[in-house]
Design a protein around this motif. Structure first.
Motif, short mmCIF file in Angstrom:
data_model
loop_
_atom_site.label_atom_id
_atom_site.label_comp_id
_atom_site.label_asym_id
_atom_site.label_seq_id
_atom_site.Cartn_x
_atom_site.Cartn_y
_atom_site.Cartn_z
N ILE A 123 0.83 -1.21 0.00
CA ILE A 123 0.00 0.00 0.00
C ILE A 123 0.86 1.26 0.00
O ILE A 123 0.54 2.26 -0.67
CB ILE A 123 -0.95 -0.01 1.22
CG1 ILE A 123 -1.97 -1.14 1.09
CG2 ILE A 123 -1.66 1.33 1.37
CD1 ILE A 123 -2.86 -1.31 2.30
N VAL A 130 -1.04 2.18 -3.29
CA VAL A 130 -2.36 2.80 -3.30
C VAL A 130 -2.31 4.23 -2.78
O VAL A 130 -2.93 5.14 -3.35
CB VAL A 130 -3.35 1.95 -2.46
CG1 VAL A 130 -4.70 2.64 -2.36
CG2 VAL A 130 -3.49 0.56 -3.04
N VAL A 131 -1.55 4.46 -1.71
CA VAL A 131 -1.44 5.81 -1.14
C VAL A 131 -0.77 6.75 -2.13
O VAL A 131 -1.22 7.89 -2.33
CB VAL A 131 -0.67 5.75 0.19
CG1 VAL A 131 -0.44 7.16 0.74
CG2 VAL A 131 -1.42 4.91 1.21
N THR A 132 0.30 6.31 -2.78
CA THR A 132 0.99 7.15 -3.74
C THR A 132 0.09 7.51 -4.91
O THR A 132 0.04 8.66 -5.37
CB THR A 132 2.26 6.44 -4.25
OG1 THR A 132 3.11 6.15 -3.14
CG2 THR A 132 3.00 7.30 -5.25
N ARG A 133 -0.66 6.53 -5.42
CA ARG A 133 -1.58 6.80 -6.53
C ARG A 133 -2.67 7.77 -6.12
O ARG A 133 -3.07 8.65 -6.91
CB ARG A 133 -2.19 5.49 -7.02
CG ARG A 133 -1.21 4.56 -7.73
CD ARG A 133 -1.91 3.31 -8.22
NE ARG A 133 -1.00 2.44 -8.95
CZ ARG A 133 -1.36 1.29 -9.51
NH1 ARG A 133 -2.61 0.87 -9.40
NH2 ARG A 133 -0.48 0.54 -10.15
N ALA A 134 -3.18 7.62 -4.91
CA ALA A 134 -4.22 8.54 -4.43
C ALA A 134 -3.68 9.97 -4.32
O ALA A 134 -4.37 10.93 -4.71
CB ALA A 134 -4.76 8.06 -3.09
N PHE A 135 -2.47 10.12 -3.80
CA PHE A 135 -1.88 11.44 -3.68
C PHE A 135 -1.66 12.06 -5.06
O PHE A 135 -1.89 13.26 -5.27
CB PHE A 135 -0.56 11.36 -2.92
CG PHE A 135 -0.72 11.47 -1.43
CD1 PHE A 135 -1.60 10.63 -0.75
CD2 PHE A 135 0.00 12.40 -0.70
CE1 PHE A 135 -1.75 10.72 0.62
CE2 PHE A 135 -0.15 12.51 0.66
CZ PHE A 135 -1.04 11.66 1.33
N ARG A 136 -1.20 11.26 -6.00
CA ARG A 136 -0.99 11.78 -7.36
C ARG A 136 -2.30 12.19 -8.00
O ARG A 136 -2.36 13.21 -8.71
CB ARG A 136 -0.29 10.72 -8.20
CG ARG A 136 1.19 10.52 -7.85
CD ARG A 136 1.77 9.35 -8.63
NE ARG A 136 3.18 9.15 -8.30
CZ ARG A 136 3.89 8.08 -8.65
NH1 ARG A 136 3.31 7.10 -9.37
NH2 ARG A 136 5.16 7.97 -8.31
N ALA A 137 -3.34 11.41 -7.79
CA ALA A 137 -4.64 11.75 -8.36
C ALA A 137 -5.18 13.06 -7.80
O ALA A 137 -5.87 13.81 -8.50
CB ALA A 137 -5.63 10.62 -8.10
N LEU A 138 -4.85 13.34 -6.55
CA LEU A 138 -5.30 14.59 -5.92
C LEU A 138 -4.34 15.75 -6.15
O LEU A 138 -4.60 16.86 -5.68
CB LEU A 138 -5.49 14.37 -4.41
CG LEU A 138 -6.58 13.36 -4.00
CD1 LEU A 138 -6.53 13.12 -2.50
CD2 LEU A 138 -7.95 13.86 -4.42
N THR A 142 4.15 13.38 -3.26
CA THR A 142 4.35 12.05 -2.70
C THR A 142 5.76 11.93 -2.14
O THR A 142 6.62 12.78 -2.38
CB THR A 142 4.12 10.97 -3.76
OG1 THR A 142 5.07 11.15 -4.83
CG2 THR A 142 2.72 11.06 -4.33
#
Length: 302
Positions: A123, A130-138, A142
């Motif tokens: 994660i 998952v956390v890195t992808r969520a930060f990038r999406a927002l 990261t």
């Protein structure tokens, strides 16, 4: 009802006392003896007195390990206790849906530490996690959560909180269900809202439960090893080298049995001291809370 023989209570406690003596007290005595020797598991032990303790202190290793472990323990105890209490209050209701959420949250506690550590390594992966992808999406910056000395300790503390919060929740649920419902009903009839009912009924009633949860959480946080071994191996730059992992490194990596034993002795006394301070603090707060009603009753009688 008194026992027929004064030895009966001791006989009933004998199996437990024997287990504690064999698996806890005896190893501690052996560690205290070995801490006075220099031994690398290959040559004969050499008596050096308190040299292992003085070298740990002079090198700064002891203060570093104690500081990191205390920081880790403080974050874990405060967060898991607060979250466990909040979840217990929110889920202390009948119904299959609430039972499902209670079981789902507690299930994290029964999963092995290795499985939890591997899951959170995926994660928190700095590239595809998952956390890195969520930060990038927002559009947020990261970082390498486990590879940065500034965040690695708090990352494994977060993982520990995620795992043990279910345990705190279950203990708090037991404490909540032991509080008489008539107290809440009387307070509601008097016009007390949810916040006032929590301050004047729920929290005072749960002080012994909180002391137990905090003490056991402190012990669990101080015994953290698997999560460190799997996720960070004590790095980066020893930012996650906690007490138990430091003992492991000294004896199995550096082959310094005497210094590892000295760490064990120091670790034991620090843990005992912190547990006693924790119990004393909650006992004092409970004592102060109990004096007010007695004083009011005395004034009313007068």
């Amino acid at each position: 009802m008194r026992p027929r023989n004064r030895l009966h209570p001791l006989l009933m406690l004998a199996p437990t006392l024997a287990i504690i003596g064999l698996f806890f007290l005896y190893p501690l005595v052996v560690a205290a003896r070995d801490s006075l020797y220099r031994w690398d598991l290959l040559t004969e032990p050499e008596y050096v007195g308190t040299t292992n303790y003085t070298r740990l202190w002079q090198s700064g290793e002891l203060t570093g390990v104690v500081g990191r472990t205390l920081t880790f323990g403080l974050v874990v105890v405060v967060a898991s206790t607060a979250l466990g209490l909040a979840l217990a209050i929110a889920l202390n209701r009948p119904g299959k849906l609430y039972a499902f959420f209670r079981g789902a949250i507690f299930s994290a506690y029964v999963v092995s530490w290795v499985a939890v550590a591997l899951l959170w390594m995926w994660i928190l992966d700095p590239d595809a996690g998952v956390v890195t992808r969520a930060f990038r999406a927002l559009g947020l910056p990261t970082m390498s959560w486990l590879g940065d000395p500034r965040s690695a300790l708090y990352a494994i503390a977060f993982v520990t909180v995620w795992k043990i919060t279910g345990y705190a929740m279950v203990v708090y649920l037991a404490g909540l269900q032991s509080v008489p419902a008539s107290l809440f009903e009387a307070a509601a009839l008097d016009g007390a809202g949810p916040l006032r009912r929590f301050i004047y009924i729920t929290w005072p009633s749960l002080r012994p439960t909180t002391a137990f949860v905090a003490s056991t959480g402190l012990i669990m946080s101080f015994q953290a090893f698997d999560v460190v071994r799997v996720m960070t191996q004590g790095g980066p730059v020893r930012s996650t080298t906690l007490f138990v992992y430091a003992i492991y490194e000294e004896i199995f990596v550096n082959l310094r049995v005497g210094r590892a034993s000295a760490l064990v002795v120091v670790f034991f006394f620090i843990l005992i001291l912190l547990t006693l301070l924790n119990l004393w603090a909650f006992r004092q707060s409970g004592g102060l809370a109990d004096r007010a009603p007695k004083r009011e009753r005395a004034e009313g009688a007068a």
